[in-house]
Scaffold this motif. Structure first.
Motif, PDB file in Angstrom:
ATOM      1  N   GLY A 228      -0.062  -4.044  -8.148  1.00 47.57           N
ATOM      2  CA  GLY A 228      -1.536  -3.911  -7.680  1.00 47.57           C
ATOM      3  C   GLY A 228      -1.723  -3.014  -6.750  1.00 47.57           C
ATOM      4  O   GLY A 228      -0.977  -1.720  -6.564  1.00 47.57           O
ATOM      5  N   GLN A 229      -2.742  -2.959  -5.418  1.00 45.15           N
ATOM      6  CA  GLN A 229      -3.025  -1.786  -4.682  1.00 45.15           C
ATOM      7  C   GLN A 229      -2.345  -2.286  -3.142  1.00 45.15           C
ATOM      8  O   GLN A 229      -2.219  -2.804  -3.030  1.00 45.15           O
ATOM      9  CB  GLN A 229      -4.469  -1.988  -4.391  1.00 45.15           C
ATOM     10  CG  GLN A 229      -5.247  -1.069  -3.448  1.00 45.15           C
ATOM     11  CD  GLN A 229      -6.722  -0.936  -2.648  1.00 45.15           C
ATOM     12  OE1 GLN A 229      -7.847  -1.982  -4.449  1.00 45.15           O
ATOM     13  NE2 GLN A 229      -6.962  -0.258  -2.448  1.00 45.15           N
TER      14      GLN A 229
ATOM     15  N   ASP B 243      -4.694  -3.869   8.151  1.00 46.82           N
ATOM     16  CA  ASP B 243      -5.327  -4.467   7.682  1.00 46.82           C
ATOM     17  C   ASP B 243      -4.790  -5.842   8.456  1.00 46.82           C
ATOM     18  O   ASP B 243      -4.128  -6.278   9.078  1.00 46.82           O
ATOM     19  CB  ASP B 243      -4.922  -5.285   6.046  1.00 46.82           C
ATOM     20  CG  ASP B 243      -5.385  -4.223   5.177  1.00 46.82           C
ATOM     21  OD1 ASP B 243      -6.542  -3.244   5.116  1.00 46.82           O
ATOM     22  OD2 ASP B 243      -4.721  -3.457   4.282  1.00 46.82           O
ATOM     23  N   GLN B 244      -6.049  -6.751   8.721  1.00 50.03           N
ATOM     24  CA  GLN B 244      -5.378  -8.516   9.108  1.00 50.03           C
ATOM     25  C   GLN B 244      -4.875  -9.385   8.655  1.00 50.03           C
ATOM     26  O   GLN B 244      -4.433  -8.929   6.882  1.00 50.03           O
ATOM     27  CB  GLN B 244      -7.575  -8.594   8.647  1.00 50.03           C
ATOM     28  CG  GLN B 244      -7.122 -10.368   9.844  1.00 50.03           C
ATOM     29  CD  GLN B 244      -8.432 -11.223   9.433  1.00 50.03           C
ATOM     30  OE1 GLN B 244      -9.372 -10.462   8.304  1.00 50.03           O
ATOM     31  NE2 GLN B 244      -8.468 -12.286   9.791  1.00 50.03           N
ATOM     32  N   LYS B 245      -4.161  -9.777   9.971  1.00 48.92           N
ATOM     33  CA  LYS B 245      -2.657 -10.070   8.973  1.00 48.92           C
ATOM     34  C   LYS B 245      -3.798 -11.874   9.490  1.00 48.92           C
ATOM     35  O   LYS B 245      -4.035 -12.104  10.136  1.00 48.92           O
ATOM     36  CB  LYS B 245      -1.937 -10.256  10.638  1.00 48.92           C
ATOM     37  CG  LYS B 245      -1.164  -8.691  10.474  1.00 48.92           C
ATOM     38  CD  LYS B 245      -0.080  -8.888  11.643  1.00 48.92           C
ATOM     39  CE  LYS B 245       0.608  -8.075  11.929  1.00 48.92           C
ATOM     40  NZ  LYS B 245      -0.703  -6.315  12.695  1.00 48.92           N
TER      41      LYS B 245
ATOM     42  N   LEU C  85       1.400  -5.672  -0.456  1.00 48.70           N
ATOM     43  CA  LEU C  85       1.905  -4.248  -0.535  1.00 48.70           C
ATOM     44  C   LEU C  85       1.915  -3.414   0.046  1.00 48.70           C
ATOM     45  O   LEU C  85       1.113  -2.519   0.745  1.00 48.70           O
ATOM     46  CB  LEU C  85       1.572  -3.712  -2.152  1.00 48.70           C
ATOM     47  CG  LEU C  85       2.512  -4.952  -3.593  1.00 48.70           C
ATOM     48  CD1 LEU C  85       1.054  -4.006  -4.803  1.00 48.70           C
ATOM     49  CD2 LEU C  85       3.104  -4.484  -3.298  1.00 48.70           C
ATOM     50  N   GLY C  86       3.230  -2.730   0.610  1.00 45.33           N
ATOM     51  CA  GLY C  86       3.672  -1.503   1.179  1.00 45.33           C
ATOM     52  C   GLY C  86       2.683  -0.267   0.978  1.00 45.33           C
ATOM     53  O   GLY C  86       2.509   0.867   1.479  1.00 45.33           O
TER      54      GLY C  86
ATOM     55  N   GLU D 125       1.864  -8.404  -2.105  1.00 44.93           N
ATOM     56  CA  GLU D 125       1.215  -9.486  -3.276  1.00 44.93           C
ATOM     57  C   GLU D 125      -0.732  -8.358  -3.952  1.00 44.93           C
ATOM     58  O   GLU D 125      -0.610  -7.294  -2.808  1.00 44.93           O
ATOM     59  CB  GLU D 125       0.584 -10.621  -2.619  1.00 44.93           C
ATOM     60  CG  GLU D 125       0.672 -12.107  -3.908  1.00 44.93           C
ATOM     61  CD  GLU D 125       0.328 -11.784  -5.057  1.00 44.93           C
ATOM     62  OE1 GLU D 125      -0.881 -11.135  -5.120  1.00 44.93           O
ATOM     63  OE2 GLU D 125       0.867 -12.497  -5.632  1.00 44.93           O
ATOM     64  N   ASP D 126      -1.261  -7.985  -5.062  1.00 42.11           N
ATOM     65  CA  ASP D 126      -2.233  -7.880  -4.834  1.00 42.11           C
ATOM     66  C   ASP D 126      -3.751  -8.002  -3.589  1.00 42.11           C
ATOM     67  O   ASP D 126      -3.724  -9.449  -3.971  1.00 42.11           O
ATOM     68  CB  ASP D 126      -2.631  -7.505  -6.205  1.00 42.11           C
ATOM     69  CG  ASP D 126      -4.177  -6.737  -7.029  1.00 42.11           C
ATOM     70  OD1 ASP D 126      -5.208  -7.078  -6.371  1.00 42.11           O
ATOM     71  OD2 ASP D 126      -4.289  -5.361  -6.881  1.00 42.11           O
ATOM     72  N   PRO D 127      -5.116  -7.349  -3.291  1.00 42.14           N
ATOM     73  CA  PRO D 127      -5.878  -7.797  -2.469  1.00 42.14           C
ATOM     74  C   PRO D 127      -6.403  -8.900  -3.042  1.00 42.14           C
ATOM     75  O   PRO D 127      -6.830 -10.136  -2.257  1.00 42.14           O
ATOM     76  CB  PRO D 127      -6.107  -6.924  -1.773  1.00 42.14           C
ATOM     77  CG  PRO D 127      -5.202  -5.188  -2.450  1.00 42.14           C
ATOM     78  CD  PRO D 127      -4.136  -5.583  -3.525  1.00 42.14           C
TER      79      PRO D 127
END
Length: 380
Positions: free
Chosen positions: A102-103, A109-111, A94-95, A68-70
């Motif tokens: 998306g980006q 990043d936060q989980k 997305l890796g 998914e996109d942020p």
């Protein structure tokens, strides 16, 4: 226009004069996406709301959103905070940047784990190839009906391993899109290297391969050996069975949509899904029908396509419930009606364990309940 070059991993279909027909295959669609205006937040929320309503009406209490996109993830968070999600979402970042999707995220990043009881974001998704229908799936040998093609790897084996490594080091669950037998092998090879390198062999890593539609027979046992989860979509077989034999040839069908073979090999779990909206339908009853009968909705072919790979109704239900929860690391709260778990359940108009399997796809949802609360139905 006529001079537009085919992008890597895609194709612009053209007529006899070389003019584009308007059909864009795989990554060629990004030629359009990159000039399309970005949807507004209000549009994204409206689209998501329609999706949530359809999912609830068809009996879904949870979904895995694989990449998914942020901006969409932020909307999920807001809806979870307001208790406005009508299903529990297990989402993956997305890796890396994916045009049209998306980006990409970052390993730092936060989980989010069971956020507001509705949202998980602790997985990451990579893409190794394209679709089988468009000749984009990366194959070890050329396509039988297009001997000049064998699909395209979107990352080299080295690039894939280097991309996955930091995410595993930061504790993310990795899932990789791999449809063709070459892409599946690259995914398994990369996982094997990194499990050893990072001392994760034998741990509860729950690495996933999304789709695994065509697997070389020598690679089928590796899923169990490496404890990798094959995340499968039964309705793909229903939609592909009419043309896949010509595309693959008889020999490669031995590893095609090999659900029963993988289950018997001892994989930790086999989560079932639909791949909607990319290449499937939301309706899980169609998927269960396909898994059990290996037939389309008109009961064809007689006896089922590659029938040795059929699964029982119980196995199919487990794939859509307990195994899906396991693949999301949520089996302690989801996947079955048990003391201590969320009160998520569905009332339907027939007992699919007792009826003729050919009728399963006609199942109607009388009520979908999330935490004991009615969130949707189809009616009788």
């Amino acid at each position: 226009h006529k001079s537009t070059a085919d992008p890597e991993g895609g194709q612009v279909l053209r007529d006899a004069d070389g003019e584009p027909t308007g059909v864009l295959v795989d990554t060629a669609r990004y030629l359009i996406h990159r000039v399309m205006p970005s949807p507004t937040k209000a549009e994204r929320r409206a689209w998501l709301q329609k999706c949530l309503e359809e999912c609830a009406s068809l009996g879904l209490t949870g979904a895995h959103d694989m990449g998914e996109d942020p901006e969409n993830l932020a909307i999920f968070q807001e809806l979870a905070e307001d208790q406005n999600l009508s299903l529990r979402i297990n989402a993956c970042r997305l890796g890396r940047d994916e045009p049209g999707m998306g980006q990409g995220g970052k390993p730092t990043d936060q989980k989010f784990v069971d956020y507001e009881g509705l949202l998980n974001i602790r997985g990451v998704k990579f893409f190794l190839d394209g679709a089988l229908g468009s000749y984009g799936a990366a194959m070890l040998e050329n396509y039988s009906d297009r001997p000049d093609l064998r699909g395209t790897l979107r990352m080299t084996p080295g690039e894939f391993t280097d991309a996955v490594r930091p995410w595993l080091e930061h504790g993310w669950q990795v899932a990789t899109h791999a449809i063709g037998d070459r892409a599946v092998r690259v995914a398994l090879d990369g996982y094997e290297v990194l499990l050893k390198e990072l001392n994760l062999t034998g741990t509860d890593h729950r690495l996933r391969v999304e789709h695994a539609q065509i697997v070389s027979p020598q690679d089928l046992p590796r899923f169990s050996k490496l404890r990798v989860l094959p995340s499968m979509q039964p309705d793909h077989a229903m939609f592909d069975m009419s043309w896949a034999p010509d595309r693959l040839g008889k020999a490669r069908l031995n590893g095609a949509y090999a659900w029963q073979t993988l289950l018997r090999s001892g994989v930790p779990a086999m989560p079932f899904g639909s791949d909607f909206p990319t290449a499937g339908v939301v309706n899980p009853w169609w998927g269960i029908h396909a898994a059990v009968t290996r037939q389309d909705l008109k009961d064809m072919p007689t006896g089922g396509w590659l029938p040795k790979e059929r699964v029982s109704v119980e196995q199919a239900l487990k794939g859509y419930t307990m195994d899906a929860a396991f693949a999301a690391r949520m089996e302690h709260l989801q996947g079955s009606i048990s003391v201590g778990k969320y009160g998520d359940f569905v009332l339907v108009d027939r007992d699919i364990l007792a009826i003729d399997p050919s009728q399963i796809w006609q199942t109607k949802v009388l009520g979908t309940y999330l935490g004991g609360r009615l969130v949707g139905s189809q009616g009788a």
